[in-house]
Write a protein that holds these residues in place. Structure first.
Motif, PDB file in Angstrom:
ATOM      1  N   ALA A  43       0.825  -1.210   0.000  1.00 47.12           N
ATOM      2  CA  ALA A  43       0.000   0.000   0.000  1.00 47.12           C
ATOM      3  C   ALA A  43       0.855   1.254   0.000  1.00 47.12           C
ATOM      4  CB  ALA A  43      -0.935  -0.002   1.215  1.00 47.12           C
ATOM      5  N   GLY A  44       2.029   1.190   0.625  1.00 43.34           N
ATOM      6  CA  GLY A  44       2.912   2.355   0.665  1.00 43.34           C
ATOM      7  C   GLY A  44       3.346   2.818  -0.708  1.00 43.34           C
ATOM      8  N   ALA A  45       3.514   1.883  -1.650  1.00 46.28           N
ATOM      9  CA  ALA A  45       3.847   2.285  -3.016  1.00 46.28           C
ATOM     10  C   ALA A  45       2.730   3.123  -3.626  1.00 46.28           C
ATOM     11  CB  ALA A  45       4.127   1.045  -3.866  1.00 46.28           C
ATOM     12  N   GLY A  46       1.486   2.722  -3.381  1.00 44.68           N
ATOM     13  CA  GLY A  46       0.353   3.524  -3.864  1.00 44.68           C
ATOM     14  C   GLY A  46       0.266   4.866  -3.177  1.00 44.68           C
ATOM     15  N   PHE A  47       0.607   4.907  -1.889  1.00 42.86           N
ATOM     16  CA  PHE A  47       0.613   6.183  -1.178  1.00 42.86           C
ATOM     17  C   PHE A  47       1.679   7.125  -1.748  1.00 42.86           C
ATOM     18  CE2 PHE A  47      -0.840   3.628   2.763  1.00 42.86           C
ATOM     19  CZ  PHE A  47      -2.125   3.586   2.261  1.00 42.86           C
ATOM     20  N   ALA A  59       0.966  16.456  -5.636  1.00 41.20           N
ATOM     21  CA  ALA A  59       1.946  17.517  -5.860  1.00 41.20           C
ATOM     22  C   ALA A  59       1.833  18.121  -7.257  1.00 41.20           C
ATOM     23  CB  ALA A  59       3.364  16.973  -5.644  1.00 41.20           C
ATOM     24  N   TYR A  60       1.409  17.327  -8.242  1.00 43.23           N
ATOM     25  CA  TYR A  60       1.327  17.795  -9.621  1.00 43.23           C
ATOM     26  C   TYR A  60      -0.044  18.360  -9.982  1.00 43.23           C
ATOM     27  CZ  TYR A  60       5.855  16.461 -11.509  1.00 43.23           C
ATOM     28  OH  TYR A  60       7.196  16.416 -11.792  1.00 43.23           O
ATOM     29  N   ARG A  61      -0.876  18.601  -8.996  1.00 36.05           N
ATOM     30  CA  ARG A  61      -2.162  19.217  -9.310  1.00 36.05           C
ATOM     31  C   ARG A  61      -1.966  20.676  -9.719  1.00 36.05           C
ATOM     32  NH1 ARG A  61      -2.999  18.494  -3.490  1.00 36.05           N
ATOM     33  NH2 ARG A  61      -2.338  20.398  -2.425  1.00 36.05           N
ATOM     34  N   VAL A  62      -2.912  21.195 -10.454  1.00 37.13           N
ATOM     35  CA  VAL A  62      -2.862  22.580 -10.909  1.00 37.13           C
ATOM     36  C   VAL A  62      -2.984  23.504  -9.697  1.00 37.13           C
ATOM     37  CG1 VAL A  62      -3.961  24.307 -12.363  1.00 37.13           C
ATOM     38  CG2 VAL A  62      -3.838  21.930 -13.124  1.00 37.13           C
ATOM     39  N   ARG A  83      -7.202  16.022  -6.040  1.00 37.07           N
ATOM     40  CA  ARG A  83      -6.202  15.173  -6.706  1.00 37.07           C
ATOM     41  C   ARG A  83      -5.196  14.684  -5.666  1.00 37.07           C
ATOM     42  NH1 ARG A  83      -5.825  15.195 -12.224  1.00 37.07           N
ATOM     43  NH2 ARG A  83      -3.647  14.535 -12.030  1.00 37.07           N
ATOM     44  N   GLY A  84      -4.929  13.405  -5.699  1.00 38.78           N
ATOM     45  CA  GLY A  84      -4.058  12.792  -4.708  1.00 38.78           C
ATOM     46  C   GLY A  84      -4.854  12.113  -3.618  1.00 38.78           C
TER      47      GLY A  84
END
Length: 298
Positions: free
Chosen positions: A211-215, A223-226, A252-253
C-alpha cells in the motif's frame, strides 16, 4: 447579590470594549500607509489558509502561513550526486534523490502522526472497529502529502521538466521513487506496530508495504495538481461557504490515496492478508502509479 453578579459579567466586557477602542485609535492613523500590494497579498494568504483548512490539507496550510524555507545542504547527498550517471533517467533520479535528502523536516509529520495514531488507539478504550479504521485512514491521508514537498516545488515550474530529454511519465516516475520508498517503509512500520498490538497476522506488514507504493504515487499526484486560485472567494451554499474554485484541484491525490487504502483497510478489518488481497493491493498500487504517470494534471 444579583447586582454583584451583573457587575461581574459586565466588567470583563467593558474592559474588552475599551481595549478594542484604544487599539483602533492607535492603529487608525497608519491604516492609510499600508501598500495595496500588501493588502492583496494578505487577502490571498487568508483565502489560501481558509480553503486549505476547509479541505484539510496540512501541506497547503503550512505553505500559506510560512515563508519560503531555506536550503539545507547535505554533503553526503552532494558527493553521491557528483558521481554522475550513465543515462538521463539515472541522472534525474540522482538529482531527485539528492534534493529529497536535502528537503527539511519532511519526516516530522509522518513520525508525529504515527505516534498520535498509536496513542489514540491505545488510550481510546474499546473503540468500534469502524472508528479505528477511520482513524487509521485519516492518519494516512494526513501523512501522504509530506514526502511530496519536493515534487510540489518542481511541479510549480513545469518548464524545467519540459527541458529534460525524457517523457513526462518517466519524469514523474523518477519523482515517485523516493516518496514511494519512504511511505512504503512508513506504512510497513505502522502495520508492524498494529500487528504487535494484536491487530492481526504478520502478513499485514507486507500488505502495508504494498500500500505504501500507492501512497507514494498519491503523494506525487497531489503535488502535480494545478495551482488553485486562492484569491477566488468561496460560494455560499445551504451547508455554508464552500471553496468550489479550489475543490477540483485539491481532491487530486486524495482519490488515489483512498483507492490504495481499500485493500489495506479490508486486511486490517479481517485481521489477516490472504494472497488474493495481497495481489489486489499490488494491483491497486499499480493503478495509482499508472494514473500519476499518464494522467493529465489538468
Amino acid at each position: 447579590v444579583p447586582r454583584q453578579a451583573a457587575a461581574g459579567l459586565w466588567g470583563p466586557a467593558l474592559v474588552t470594549a475599551a481595549a478594542a477602542v484604544v487599539l483602533w485609535l492607535l492603529s487608525r492613523p497608519g491604516l492609510g500607509n499600508i501598500p495595496a500590494r500588501d493588502l492583496i497579498r494578505g487577502g490571498a494568504v487568508s483565502g489560501h489558509a481558509g480553503s486549505a483548512v476547509y479541505l484539510m490539507d496540512p501541506n497547503e496550510v503550512a505553505r500559506a502561513l510560512s515563508a519560503e524555507p531555506g536550503a539545507v545542504v547535505s554533503s553526503r547527498a552532494g558527493r553521491w550526486y557528483a558521481k554522475g550517471a550513465r543515462t538521463p533517467f539515472g541522472a534525474l533520479l540522482r538529482a531527485d534523490t539528492a534534493a529529497f535528502l536535502r528537503t527539511p523536516r519532511w519526516w516530522v509529520r509522518p513520525v508525529l502522526m504515527l505516534l498520535l495514531c498509536v496513542t489514540l488507539l491505545l488510550t481510546g478504550g474499546r473503540q468500534p472497529v469502524p472508528v479505528q479504521l477511520a482513524l487509521i485512514a485519516a492518519t494516512v491521508c494526513a501523512v501522504v502529502p509530506a514526502p511530496g514537498a519536493l515534487a510540489r516545488q518542481t511541479a510549480l515550474m513545469p518548464g524545467l521538466d519540459v527541458l529534460l530529454p525524457l517523457s513526462q511519465g518517466v519524469v514523474r516516475l523518477s519523482r515517485m521513487v523516493l516518496p514511494a520508498a519512504a511511505l512504503t517503509l512508513w506504512s510497513a512500520l505502522m502495520c508492524a506496530v498494529l500487528v504487535v498490538l494484536g491487530a492481526g497476522s504478520p502478513e499485514l506488514i507486507a500488505l502495508g508495504a504494498l500500500a505504501g507504493a500507492g501512497f507514494g504515487a498519491s503523494s506525487v499526484r497531489g503535488a502535480y495538481r494545478v495551482q488553485p486560485d486562492w484569491t477566488a472567494p468561496p460560494v455560499d451554499t445551504v451547508f455554508g461557504p464552500v471553496p468550489t474554485a479550489q475543490t477540483g484541484a485539491m481532491i487530486r491525490g486524495v482519490d488515489t490515496t483512498l483507492l490504495a487504502l481499500v485493500p489495506l483497510l479490508l486486511g486490517l478489518f479481517l485481521g489477516y492478508a490472504p494472497g488474493v488481497l495481497l495481489l489486489a493491493q499490488a494491483g491497486f498500487s499499480t493503478v495509482c502509479l499508472l494514473m500519476v504517470m499518464y494522467s493529465n494534471p489538468k
